[in-house]
Scaffold this motif. Structure first.
Motif, PDB file in Angstrom:
ATOM      1  N   ILE A   1      -8.588 -12.042  16.526  1.00 46.31           N
ATOM      2  CA  ILE A   1      -9.456 -12.463  15.431  1.00 46.31           C
ATOM      3  C   ILE A   1      -9.370 -11.431  14.319  1.00 46.31           C
ATOM      4  CG2 ILE A   1     -11.847 -12.926  14.739  1.00 46.31           C
ATOM      5  CD1 ILE A   1     -12.378 -13.729  17.656  1.00 46.31           C
ATOM      6  N   ILE A   2      -9.154 -11.891  13.103  1.00 46.52           N
ATOM      7  CA  ILE A   2      -9.150 -11.003  11.946  1.00 46.52           C
ATOM      8  C   ILE A   2     -10.573 -10.945  11.409  1.00 46.52           C
ATOM      9  CG2 ILE A   2      -8.238 -10.590   9.636  1.00 46.52           C
ATOM     10  CD1 ILE A   2      -5.716 -12.119  10.472  1.00 46.52           C
ATOM     11  N   ASN A   3     -11.247  -9.820  11.626  1.00 37.58           N
ATOM     12  CA  ASN A   3     -12.640  -9.677  11.205  1.00 37.58           C
ATOM     13  C   ASN A   3     -12.772  -9.354   9.727  1.00 37.58           C
ATOM     14  OD1 ASN A   3     -12.545  -8.014  14.182  1.00 37.58           O
ATOM     15  ND2 ASN A   3     -13.848  -9.828  14.028  1.00 37.58           N
ATOM     16  N   LYS A   4     -11.929  -8.440   9.243  1.00 39.33           N
ATOM     17  CA  LYS A   4     -12.051  -8.010   7.852  1.00 39.33           C
ATOM     18  C   LYS A   4     -10.696  -7.578   7.316  1.00 39.33           C
ATOM     19  CE  LYS A   4     -14.676  -4.862   4.824  1.00 39.33           C
ATOM     20  NZ  LYS A   4     -15.740  -3.828   4.770  1.00 39.33           N
ATOM     21  N   VAL A   5     -10.449  -7.941   6.071  1.00 40.49           N
ATOM     22  CA  VAL A   5      -9.249  -7.502   5.370  1.00 40.49           C
ATOM     23  C   VAL A   5      -9.680  -6.857   4.063  1.00 40.49           C
ATOM     24  CG1 VAL A   5      -7.160  -8.258   4.173  1.00 40.49           C
ATOM     25  CG2 VAL A   5      -7.758  -9.268   6.378  1.00 40.49           C
ATOM     26  N   THR A   6      -9.150  -5.672   3.786  1.00 41.85           N
ATOM     27  CA  THR A   6      -9.416  -4.972   2.534  1.00 41.85           C
ATOM     28  C   THR A   6      -8.119  -4.878   1.736  1.00 41.85           C
ATOM     29  OG1 THR A   6     -11.194  -3.653   3.517  1.00 41.85           O
ATOM     30  CG2 THR A   6     -10.241  -2.840   1.458  1.00 41.85           C
ATOM     31  N   LEU A   7      -8.141  -5.459   0.540  1.00 44.39           N
ATOM     32  CA  LEU A   7      -6.996  -5.445  -0.361  1.00 44.39           C
ATOM     33  C   LEU A   7      -7.376  -4.732  -1.654  1.00 44.39           C
ATOM     34  CD1 LEU A   7      -5.907  -9.192   0.011  1.00 44.39           C
ATOM     35  CD2 LEU A   7      -5.254  -7.241   1.432  1.00 44.39           C
ATOM     36  N   TYR A   8      -6.378  -4.470  -2.486  1.00 43.83           N
ATOM     37  CA  TYR A   8      -6.610  -3.762  -3.747  1.00 43.83           C
ATOM     38  C   TYR A   8      -6.129  -4.621  -4.908  1.00 43.83           C
ATOM     39  CZ  TYR A   8      -7.730   0.306  -0.986  1.00 43.83           C
ATOM     40  OH  TYR A   8      -8.337   1.161  -0.094  1.00 43.83           O
TER      41      TYR A   8
ATOM     42  N   ILE B   1       5.277  -3.092  -0.269  1.00 44.41           N
ATOM     43  CA  ILE B   1       4.274  -2.278   0.411  1.00 44.41           C
ATOM     44  C   ILE B   1       3.175  -1.892  -0.568  1.00 44.41           C
ATOM     45  CG2 ILE B   1       3.839  -0.065   1.542  1.00 44.41           C
ATOM     46  CD1 ILE B   1       6.697  -0.205   2.643  1.00 44.41           C
ATOM     47  N   PHE B   2       1.949  -2.276  -0.237  1.00 46.96           N
ATOM     48  CA  PHE B   2       0.765  -1.863  -0.977  1.00 46.96           C
ATOM     49  C   PHE B   2      -0.317  -1.486   0.037  1.00 46.96           C
ATOM     50  CE2 PHE B   2       2.809  -4.897  -3.939  1.00 46.96           C
ATOM     51  CZ  PHE B   2       3.026  -4.036  -5.001  1.00 46.96           C
ATOM     52  N   PRO B   3      -1.249  -0.634  -0.343  1.00 42.80           N
ATOM     53  CA  PRO B   3      -2.277  -0.217   0.624  1.00 42.80           C
ATOM     54  C   PRO B   3      -3.174  -1.375   1.028  1.00 42.80           C
ATOM     55  CG  PRO B   3      -2.822   0.559  -1.580  1.00 42.80           C
ATOM     56  CD  PRO B   3      -1.430   0.013  -1.654  1.00 42.80           C
ATOM     57  N   LEU B   4      -3.583  -1.369   2.275  1.00 42.36           N
ATOM     58  CA  LEU B   4      -4.525  -2.353   2.783  1.00 42.36           C
ATOM     59  C   LEU B   4      -5.127  -1.856   4.082  1.00 42.36           C
ATOM     60  CD1 LEU B   4      -2.886  -5.415   4.557  1.00 42.36           C
ATOM     61  CD2 LEU B   4      -1.621  -3.349   4.045  1.00 42.36           C
ATOM     62  N   SER B   5      -6.178  -2.541   4.513  1.00 43.82           N
ATOM     63  CA  SER B   5      -6.826  -2.226   5.784  1.00 43.82           C
ATOM     64  C   SER B   5      -7.220  -3.538   6.457  1.00 43.82           C
ATOM     65  CB  SER B   5      -8.066  -1.346   5.560  1.00 43.82           C
ATOM     66  OG  SER B   5      -8.730  -1.098   6.783  1.00 43.82           O
ATOM     67  N   ILE B   6      -7.050  -3.591   7.771  1.00 42.16           N
ATOM     68  CA  ILE B   6      -7.341  -4.800   8.549  1.00 42.16           C
ATOM     69  C   ILE B   6      -8.119  -4.402   9.782  1.00 42.16           C
ATOM     70  CG2 ILE B   6      -6.352  -6.834   9.677  1.00 42.16           C
ATOM     71  CD1 ILE B   6      -3.675  -6.041   8.201  1.00 42.16           C
ATOM     72  N   VAL B   7      -9.214  -5.114  10.056  1.00 40.76           N
ATOM     73  CA  VAL B   7      -9.967  -4.934  11.295  1.00 40.76           C
ATOM     74  C   VAL B   7      -9.765  -6.178  12.141  1.00 40.76           C
ATOM     75  CG1 VAL B   7     -12.214  -4.537  12.347  1.00 40.76           C
ATOM     76  CG2 VAL B   7     -11.687  -3.495  10.136  1.00 40.76           C
ATOM     77  N   ILE B   8      -9.321  -5.990  13.386  1.00 42.65           N
ATOM     78  CA  ILE B   8      -9.106  -7.126  14.281  1.00 42.65           C
ATOM     79  C   ILE B   8      -9.863  -6.913  15.583  1.00 42.65           C
ATOM     80  CG2 ILE B   8      -6.886  -7.795  13.289  1.00 42.65           C
ATOM     81  CD1 ILE B   8      -5.473  -6.309  15.469  1.00 42.65           C
ATOM     82  N   ASP B   9     -10.355  -8.024  16.113  1.00 41.42           N
ATOM     83  CA  ASP B   9     -11.068  -8.026  17.398  1.00 41.42           C
ATOM     84  C   ASP B   9     -12.213  -7.022  17.441  1.00 41.42           C
ATOM     85  OD1 ASP B   9      -9.359 -10.002  18.285  1.00 41.42           O
ATOM     86  OD2 ASP B   9      -7.973  -8.609  19.236  1.00 41.42           O
TER      87      ASP B   9
ATOM     88  N   LYS C   1     -10.901  -4.210  -3.526  1.00 41.82           N
ATOM     89  CA  LYS C   1     -11.266  -2.924  -4.112  1.00 41.82           C
ATOM     90  C   LYS C   1     -10.430  -2.648  -5.359  1.00 41.82           C
ATOM     91  CE  LYS C   1     -12.545   0.418  -1.408  1.00 41.82           C
ATOM     92  NZ  LYS C   1     -12.599   1.501  -0.391  1.00 41.82           N
ATOM     93  N   LYS C   2     -11.004  -1.889  -6.276  1.00 40.96           N
ATOM     94  CA  LYS C   2     -10.318  -1.551  -7.523  1.00 40.96           C
ATOM     95  C   LYS C   2      -9.134  -0.627  -7.238  1.00 40.96           C
ATOM     96  CE  LYS C   2     -12.896  -0.494 -11.020  1.00 40.96           C
ATOM     97  NZ  LYS C   2     -13.799   0.270 -11.943  1.00 40.96           N
ATOM     98  N   TYR C   3      -7.985  -0.975  -7.825  1.00 39.87           N
ATOM     99  CA  TYR C   3      -6.788  -0.155  -7.669  1.00 39.87           C
ATOM    100  C   TYR C   3      -6.672   0.760  -8.873  1.00 39.87           C
ATOM    101  CZ  TYR C   3      -2.067   0.981  -6.083  1.00 39.87           C
ATOM    102  OH  TYR C   3      -0.957   1.629  -5.602  1.00 39.87           O
ATOM    103  N   LEU C   4      -6.523   2.044  -8.634  1.00 46.15           N
ATOM    104  CA  LEU C   4      -6.622   3.038  -9.692  1.00 46.15           C
ATOM    105  C   LEU C   4      -5.278   3.572 -10.158  1.00 46.15           C
ATOM    106  CD1 LEU C   4      -9.673   5.024  -8.274  1.00 46.15           C
ATOM    107  CD2 LEU C   4      -9.679   3.154  -9.956  1.00 46.15           C
ATOM    108  N   HIS C   5      -4.188   2.955  -9.725  1.00 52.16           N
ATOM    109  CA  HIS C   5      -2.858   3.420 -10.110  1.00 52.16           C
ATOM    110  C   HIS C   5      -2.178   2.383 -11.004  1.00 52.16           C
ATOM    111  CE1 HIS C   5      -3.386   6.638  -7.211  1.00 52.16           C
ATOM    112  NE2 HIS C   5      -3.771   5.727  -6.336  1.00 52.16           N
ATOM    113  N   GLU C   6      -0.976   2.687 -11.485  1.00 50.85           N
ATOM    114  CA  GLU C   6      -0.325   1.821 -12.465  1.00 50.85           C
ATOM    115  C   GLU C   6       0.215   0.533 -11.857  1.00 50.85           C
ATOM    116  OE1 GLU C   6       2.649   3.946 -14.562  1.00 50.85           O
ATOM    117  OE2 GLU C   6       1.247   5.354 -15.505  1.00 50.85           O
TER     118      GLU C   6
END
Length: 229
Positions: free
Chosen positions: A2-9, A201-209, A48-53
């Protein structure tokens, strides 16, 4: 799985908030100057706000009830322009027994709505809204170390779909077929269908199970953390 949370920029935070909350109608769970969260069925999507170019973009999918695919497609067409592949604005995946359609959001993310007939439930609703979305069902994990990360995920008990072998040069569906949610593990420079964009490739975070967090930084470095580790 189960994908509980996804954080993208995103480089377009305000436009993304307006799009998902005001235009599509997803429920706003949290809102700050640096980002916001919306309810995606049983999942949470954080932008989330991305602070790079650079201008990050991702591919993710949302499961929808099996009997609301046509209603969802008409709902989406009233709000966005659906993208096309071979002059078609939807696709049937015979291997997964699923129908899907796609569109782009203000960040250029390739967003997919998918009905998985073998695993997703039906809904009693007669029309479609954002509240009928079931969950986040796919999120890309793009890396230069496909096999290494695939093996690490399997060591944590997350199998490849139907025990398929990990392909370093292709797209790997990581997760149980019966659960209908997958990490899309693959290399850079793969074209995402229904778009002209290639995986990057870009930063992200995923919470599963509710216990495993997968973090990716802007260089593609992966960190896997399990609760109580």
């Amino acid at each position: 799985m189960i994908i509980n949370k996804v954080t993208l920029y995103s480089h377009a935070l305000n436009d993304m908030r307006t799009f998902y909350v005001n235009e599509l109608g997803f429920e706003l769970l949290a809102d700050t100057q640096d980002g916001f969260e919306i309810k995606v069925g049983d999942s949470v999507l954080e932008i989330k706000k991305y602070l790079h170019e650079e201008k990050p973009y991702y591919h993710f999918a949302m499961n929808i009830p099996t009997n609301l695919f046509l209603a969802a497609k008409e709902w989406a067409k009233s709000k966005v322009e659906l993208t096309r592949e071979d002059d078609e604005d939807e696709v049937y995946f015979s291997f997964s027994d699923a129908h899907a359609f796609y569109f782009l959001d203000p960040s250029g993310n390739i967003v997919e709505f998918i009905s998985r007939y073998a695993v997703s439930p039906k809904s009693e609703a007669v029309s479609f809204s954002a509240q009928n979305v079931l969950c986040i069902s796919e999120i890309n994990v793009t890396t230069d170390e496909v096999r290494v990360l695939g093996n690490q995920l399997m060591d944590l008990g997350i199998p490849a779909r139907k025990d398929e072998p990990i392909r370093e040069d292709g797209l790997n569906f990581i997760g149980e077929h019966e659960a209908g949610s997958f990490l899309l593990l693959g290399p850079r420079k793969r074209r995402w269908i229904f778009s002209k964009r290639e995986s990057e490739i870009f930063p992200l975070s995923i919470v599963i199970d509710e216990q495993i967090t997968i973090s990716v930084d802007g260089e593609g470095y992966m960190k896997l953390k399990k609760k109580d580790d």
